[in-house]
Design an enzyme around this catalytic site. Structure first.
Site, mmCIF file in Angstrom:
data_model
loop_
_atom_site.group_PDB
_atom_site.id
_atom_site.type_symbol
_atom_site.label_atom_id
_atom_site.label_comp_id
_atom_site.label_asym_id
_atom_site.label_seq_id
_atom_site.Cartn_x
_atom_site.Cartn_y
_atom_site.Cartn_z
ATOM 1 N NE ARG A 1 -3.078 0.743 -0.688
ATOM 2 C CZ ARG A 1 -3.335 0.750 -1.885
ATOM 3 N NH1 ARG A 1 -3.097 2.004 -2.640
ATOM 4 N NH2 ARG A 1 -4.040 -0.215 -2.562
ATOM 5 C CE LYS B 1 -2.056 28.438 -5.514
ATOM 6 N NZ LYS B 1 -3.015 28.842 -6.242
ATOM 7 C CE LYS C 1 1.770 34.909 -5.440
ATOM 8 N NZ LYS C 1 1.329 33.735 -5.038
ATOM 9 C CD GLU D 1 0.141 37.789 -7.682
ATOM 10 O OE1 GLU D 1 -0.048 36.542 -7.741
ATOM 11 O OE2 GLU D 1 -0.598 38.430 -6.946
ATOM 12 C CG ASP E 1 -2.781 36.133 -10.183
ATOM 13 O OD1 ASP E 1 -2.544 35.295 -10.395
ATOM 14 O OD2 ASP E 1 -3.442 36.824 -9.310
#
Length: 286
Positions: free
Chosen positions: A98, A138, A170, A204, A225
């Site tokens: 597994r 992410k 960002k 960004e 973005d």
């Protein structure tokens, strides 16, 4: 990036989690001297990733187990193909099964999705003109090296590995600068003075109006973005090859051809890791 030490550490932790005090099922049902052969076989088409991880699960569970990898990572496969063969003590095979499958199914899912995005971008552009498909941060905690490696198996590329790799200013960073009354251009130039010459600065932007500020501030990469296709094309024209142009924001497979055709250099896709579906792989006994 995905070194043997990283693999062994993560796989050992997974085996310890799954089998902290022994496998009570195999120890009460399978004779200690039983040996066998099992093969890794897909139930659906896909792209392989995680062969070394698959092998490590069995090696770390029982060093007597022998694993033959029949296909290299990055190979496309069809249902029924044999991807790997495991030989040796049945108890060890069943106990590690597994964990080995969990890693390989997940990584192959990422590679398979990445290949689909790469193919879509390539088909939308002239030969050699397709943008790179890259991942993001992410990722599942603790599995970033595995997931980013899987992206490369599918033909994609890696964005920065972590916060230490590059400066990436960002929207929230820019908002904080504005709240403090700081000028964006001056702030970016100040950043350049504080970092090493090999460190890149990415900025960004969420509207074409911000592009001149990023250029004046000395950005090496400008991320568009959540731009519309029209604004993306306009952004590419405004930047005019002065920086690398990255498109980002809710990238789906359906959107990729249109975005790729705008002339951007890079398309970053969070879904490659945060929304991937595992490929159905099974361990079949000979």
């Amino acid at each position: 990036m995905l070194t043997d030490s990283i693999i062994d550490r993560a796989v050992r932790a997974a085996l310890d989690e799954d089998c902290p005090w022994g496998d009570v099922t195999v120890e009460t049902t399978i004779p200690a001297d039983a040996t066998g052969v099992a093969r890794l076989v897909p139930r659906q088409p896909g792209v392989l990733s995680g062969g070394r991880v698959f092998a490590a699960a069995f090696r770390l569970q029982d060093p007597r187990l022998e694993v033959s990898l029949e296909r290299p990572d990055g190979s496309a496969f069809e249902p029924g193909d044999v991807l790997a063969t495991v030989r040796g003590p049945v108890r060890g095979i069943l106990t590690a099964e597994r964990v080995a499958l969990n890693f390989t199914q997940h990584m192959s899912g990422i590679a398979t999705m990445t290949r689909a995005f790469v193919d879509a971008a390539t088909a939308a552009c002239a030969p050699g003109a397709a943008p790179r498909i890259v991942d993001t941060r992410k990722t599942l905690p603790g599995l970033r090296a595995f997931e980013k490696y899987a992206v490369t198996c599918g033909g994609g590329h890696n964005h920065r590995f972590g916060l230490s790799d590059a400066v990436m200013v960002k929207d929230n960073h820019l908002a904080a600068l504005r709240e403090a009354g700081l000028d964006t251009v001056a702030a970016l130039r100040a950043i350049r003075g504080r970092i090493g010459h090999t460190t890149t600065i990415e900025v960004e932007v969420d509207s074409p109006k911000q592009i001149p500020l990023a250029l004046d501030g000395g950005a090496d990469i400008i991320m568009l973005d959540n731009f519309s296709l029209d604004d993306t094309r306009r952004g590419v024209e405004l930047i005019a090859h002065r920086t690398v142009v990255e498109a980002s924001g809710t990238m789906t497979l359906d959107r990729i051809p249109g975005v790729a055709a705008t002339g951007v250099d890079v398309i970053s896709v969070g879904a490659l890791t945060h929304s991937v579906k595992a490929v159905d792989l099974g361990l079949d006994w000979e």
